[in-house]
Design an enzyme around this catalytic site. Structure first.
Site, PDB file in Angstrom:
ATOM      1  CG  HIS A 252      -1.955  -1.041   1.254  1.00 15.42           C
ATOM      2  ND1 HIS A 252      -3.224  -0.887   0.748  1.00 15.42           N
ATOM      3  CD2 HIS A 252      -1.898  -2.302   1.732  1.00 15.42           C
ATOM      4  CE1 HIS A 252      -3.910  -1.998   0.935  1.00 15.42           C
ATOM      5  NE2 HIS A 252      -3.131  -2.869   1.526  1.00 15.42           N
TER       6      HIS A 252
ATOM      7  CE  LYS B 235      -6.350  13.743  -0.076  1.00 12.95           C
ATOM      8  NZ  LYS B 235      -6.224  12.664  -1.085  1.00 12.95           N
ATOM      9  NE  ARG B 236      -3.258  10.121   9.731  1.00 14.00           N
ATOM     10  CZ  ARG B 236      -2.899   9.282  10.736  1.00 14.00           C
ATOM     11  NH1 ARG B 236      -3.683   8.266  11.044  1.00 14.00           N
ATOM     12  NH2 ARG B 236      -1.791   9.454  11.412  1.00 14.00           N
TER      13      ARG B 236
ATOM     14  CE  LYS C 154      -1.998  10.666   2.768  1.00 12.21           C
ATOM     15  NZ  LYS C 154      -2.764   9.837   1.831  1.00 12.21           N
TER      16      LYS C 154
ATOM     17  CB  THR D 212      -9.924   4.974  -0.961  1.00  6.32           C
ATOM     18  OG1 THR D 212      -9.355   5.374   0.281  1.00  6.32           O
ATOM     19  CG2 THR D 212      -9.256   3.703  -1.448  1.00  6.32           C
TER      20      THR D 212
ATOM     21  CE  LYS E 165     -13.735   5.926   0.982  1.00  5.18           C
ATOM     22  NZ  LYS E 165     -12.813   6.041   2.154  1.00  5.18           N
TER      23      LYS E 165
END
Ligand code: 26W
Length: 836
Positions: free
Chosen positions: A383, A574-575, A580, A682, A686
């Site tokens: 992952h 998100k985290r 990111k 992910t 969504k």
């Protein structure tokens, strides 16, 4: 039934015993009519919760309601087990250190198709389902993507009638609760079990798991040399089972989570010696194993307790599967024919030497027979590519805790390298690269390499990610056994993330194209026909505005910030992690602020910037990124020049249930990671499903989202992964980008000069210095491209029909990103399991 003819049902003032006999004819605990549910609810209030309805708390009502719903699952649960036994099915064992399940109640009502009846039953007793459901503590047994993926997979596996046993840890404390104090993250412990958990069933079996000690050899009665482990410390593993109901099917699979307990929880002799604490020390120590979830996401900590957690739940799970296999009268030599085990990243990969140990040391298998079964049993999903997230355990720590496993790993490694030496003679460099034992710096056990060598199948979670695994991170292995590698692009369950989260949009979709899409998300393509239907687009937008207004209400009630539902909701949740790039977005908002202030941006599109996400408690830069976002919020939200066209909100304690509230309200989905860093993502799926349009880089699943929705319905920016690699190779000078971008320069200088944050500016020096001198995630390199494309977004949003069309086509073309499609692929290519 005196009860029938009452008008507005209100709890009757009856004496309990009086109430019992006249209002409650025999209860049908599996009944699904509103009446059945109402009776059950009343009975559970009395017999399970033990409190009269009229002075019950919402939490009491929640516990009674959960019991009512659980009852409706029990028959199917036992039926499912019986069915698997009857048909002696092949079973998937899914091993994951994390399951981010989210609240059960409403998901169970959806999957059991009980919601309308339950709403009516509760109305009959004067109660409201949504109010009670909001009382459920969220089981936050995961950090982020990996944990939530495991939960989506369990939902799809049950919905597709696939026999699975999910195995994990029953952490007493899940992911911390996040509070924001003066712009800084503060972690609070997550007491999710303080009022008990109505969704779990303690099971009677338990297993022993050993630690420390030494190994010795002996000759068995055939004179064969045998190994045995003489451990020093033993703990007990107690299982707690959670039913996982499928959607519109009678399959209810089991999620088995292990709790650690002391073999003997109270040592009377020590107590009698007066050492009272000593008497319970063993109990305390043992229980710490399943006490708390490790919060660092994508950063190894190398803490021994973490390895103890991993070995504990993996050993319990393997012992459980071997027992179930033998109970069916099967021989252990056929274990791999009846069981396929998936490793959710390397966290349970200790399972490979553990199965070898159990088969050889406890069941006298030869090495080759044990390896044959083991290698054909495991599959490994990777992952992350981040080097700092690839688990490697120092030899002394590993050998001290698990001496027998280190022996077995040495032998696995030796036998593997022998094989490699015959394939690649005189290639010592390759042998060093392929060895499980890392020699660089501190010698260590590299779990990803163990997982690859010990598995029949290895997969990445999106096309680009799998390519990078095959071409780069695991290239030597890919070259050696390419047939074991495959891609399995992630997916998310449309039950929780569309049907449960966005009932308004779903009603419109059902009314327009029917309900076939419920079981096959590709059915949403039917919506394409309405892409140019202005009336339909108006209704589509209306449904979305409903979601935006309810989120705006949540924000004003919980954060007393007013946001305009008519503004564009630009969502980045998100985290928190540098790759990111939440800081890229914060810097961009500051540049828009500057442009509005200096009048170069005359008529900005009113936008609400919504951030959310937790930072690992020890991840200083990530916590500074949260502080930056909150400081930007204070600045632009209170500046008369900007507050009516820009609002920045950091939503505290981002979780599954908050995500269910945010995703349906998103107009723009921010997927701006450095290309090559986000394995898949992910949240992006969504938001696409709920009609958000994505602005993103060619990274992870963004690439496949863009392919599915059409390039014209996706806002692409930034360097590609190969361009990043070339820039790095050529020597990346972030400061040069600062020098030549007036926008960027104004922003960075505005931070350091105190223009934006006054006396607080020094706070951000580490972040500014990091970006100007190193910028490992190419924030400065992608800034101008991001700004250019964001301007296109703002312009596009003004054309409501054009935007509505893009939004609709994103939903219509999101079929691929259902976890049902992902699970079908795993079943076909890796698990060799029939799908219902
Ligand atoms: C050892 C610490 C640690 C903890 C968690 C290392 C790595 C992890 C997880 C693998 C991190 C994770 O959640 N990765 C995310 O997995 C998602 C599901 O496949 C992907 O969609 C995300 O891109 C990936 O970051």
């Amino acid at each position: 039934m005196p009860f029938q003819d009452q008008e507005a049902p209100r709890p009757q003032q009856h004496e309990p015993e009086q109430q019992a006999q006249d209002t409650q004819p025999s209860e049908n605990r599996a009944g699904t009519s509103a009446k059945d549910l109402e009776i059950s609810f009343r009975n559970h209030m009395t017999h399970t919760v033990g409190r009269p309805l009229e002075n019950s708390s919402i939490l009491d009502q929640y516990h009674a309601l959960a019991a009512v719903v659980r009852d409706r699952m029990m028959d199917q649960w036992l039926e499912t087990i019986e069915n698997y036994k009857q048909h002696n099915v092949r079973v998937l064992g899914y091993l994951s250190a994390e399951y981010l399940l989210g609240p059960h109640l409403e998901n169970a009502l959806l999957n059991l198709d009980l919601r309308p009846q339950m709403e009516e039953a509760l109305k009959n007793v004067g109660l409201d389902l949504a109010t009670i459901a909001a009382e459920e503590p969220e089981p936050g047994l995961g950090n982020g993507g990996l944990g939530r993926l495991a939960a989506c997979f369990m939902d799809s596996l049950s919905t597709l009638d696939v026999p699975v046993l999910g195995y994990g840890l029953r952490y007493e404390f899940g992911i911390f609760r996040q509070e924001i104090v003066d712009g800084w993250q503060v972690e609070k412990s997550d007491k999710w079990l303080q009022y008990g958990n109505p969704w779990e069933i303690g099971a009677s079996t338990s297993y022993e798991v050993c630690f420390f000690g030494h190994t010795e050899t002996y000759n068995d009665d055939q004179g064969l040399l045998r190994h045995r482990w003489v451990p020093e410390h033993t703990v007990k593993g107690i299982p707690y089972d959670t039913p996982i109901p499928g959607y519109q099917t009678r399959t209810v699979n089991r999620l088995r989570l292990w709790k650690a307990a002391a073999v003997d929880s109270f040592d009377l002799s020590i107590f009698n010696s007066g050492d009272y604490m000593g008497a319970v020390r063993q109990k305390m120590e043992s229980e710490t194993i399943s006490k708390v979830l490790y919060p660092p996401d994508e950063q190894i900590q190398g803490k021994r307790l973490r390895l103890m957690q991993q070995y504990f739940f993996t050993s319990c799970s393997l012992q459980d599967m071997l027992r179930l296999h033998c109970m069916r009268g099967e021989k252990l030599s056929t274990f791999h024919e009846k069981w396929t085990i998936q490793l959710n990243d390397t966290h349970p990969s200790i399972g490979i030497p553990e199965l070898m140990r159990l088969l050889m040391d406890n069941h006298n298998f030869s090495w080759d027979d044990a390896w044959n079964v083991t290698q054909k049993t495991f599959g490994y999903t990777n992952h992350t590519l981040l080097p700092e997230a690839l688990e490697r355990w120092p030899l002394d720590l590993f050998g001290g805790l698990l001496p027998r496993h280190l022996e077995i790993i040495y032998e696995i490694n030796e036998r593997f390298l022998d094989d490699m030496r015959s394939r690649y003679p005189n290639d010592d460099a390759r042998m060093r690269r392929m060895s499980i034992i890392g020699e660089e710096g501190e010698r260590s056990v590299q779990m990803a390499k163990l997982a690859v060598i010990g598995s029949k199948a290895i997969n990445g979670v999106a096309e680009l990610h799998t390519q990078l695994l095959e071409q780069d991170t695991l290239h030597d292995y890919y070259e050696t056994f390419p047939e074991r590698f495959s891609n399995k692009t992630n997916g998310v369950t449309p039950r929780r993330w569309l049907m449960l989260s966005n009932p308004c949009l779903v009603d419109l979709i059902n009314e327009t194209i029917g309900t076939r899409w419920h079981k096959d998300l590709y059915g949403l393509r039917g919506l394409e026909h309405f892409a140019d239907d202005k009336n339909f687009l108006a209704r589509w937008r209306q449904a979305q505005e409903g979601c935006k207004s309810s989120l705006a209400k949540y924000i004003s009630q919980n954060l007393s910030i007013t946001v305009d539902p008519a503004s564009m909701f630009d969502v980045h949740v998100k985290r928190i992690h540098e790759y990111k790039r939440q800081h890229l977005k914060a810097l961009h908002i500051l540049s828009l602020y500057c442009q509005i202030k200096n009048g170069t941006l005359k008529n900005p599109t009113p936008t609400t910037y919504l951030f959310g996400g937790k930072a690992a408690p020890s991840y200083v830069m990530a916590k500074l990124m949260i502080k930056l976002v909150c400081s930007v919020a204070d600045l632009v939200n209170n500046d008369p020049a900007t507050r009516d066209v820009m609002k920045v909100v950091f939503l505290p304690n981002y979780s599954v249930s908050l995500g269910q509230h945010i995703y349906p309200a998103a107009d723009l989905s921010e997927q701006i990671s450095t290309a090559g860093k986000e394995a898949s993502g992910t949240g992006c799926m969504k938001m696409m499903m709920n009609g958000a349009v994505t602005i993103g880089t060619l990274d992870g699943a963004n690439i496949e989202i863009r392919k599915e929705c059409g390039e014209e319905n996706f806002f692409l920016f930034g360097l590609t992964a190969p361009q990043i690699a070339d820039t790095l190779h050529a020597g990346y000078q972030p400061r040069a980008y600062y020098e030549r971008s007036p926008l960027l320069k104004e922003v960075m200088d505005g931070i350091t000069s105190g223009r934006f944050f006054g006396g607080n500016s020094a706070t951000f020096a580490p972040l500014v210095d990091n970006l100007l001198s190193w910028d490992p995630f190419f924030v400065l390199a992608d800034f101008d491209s991001y700004d250019t494309v964001h301007t296109q977004v703002s312009d596009a949003y003004r054309d409501t029909n054009a935007w509505g069309r893009m939004s609709l086509l994103n939903t219509a073309r999101s079929g691929k990103f259902s976890s049902d499609r992902t699970i079908r692929e795993y079943c076909r290519d890796i698990w060799k399991l029939p799908v219902g």
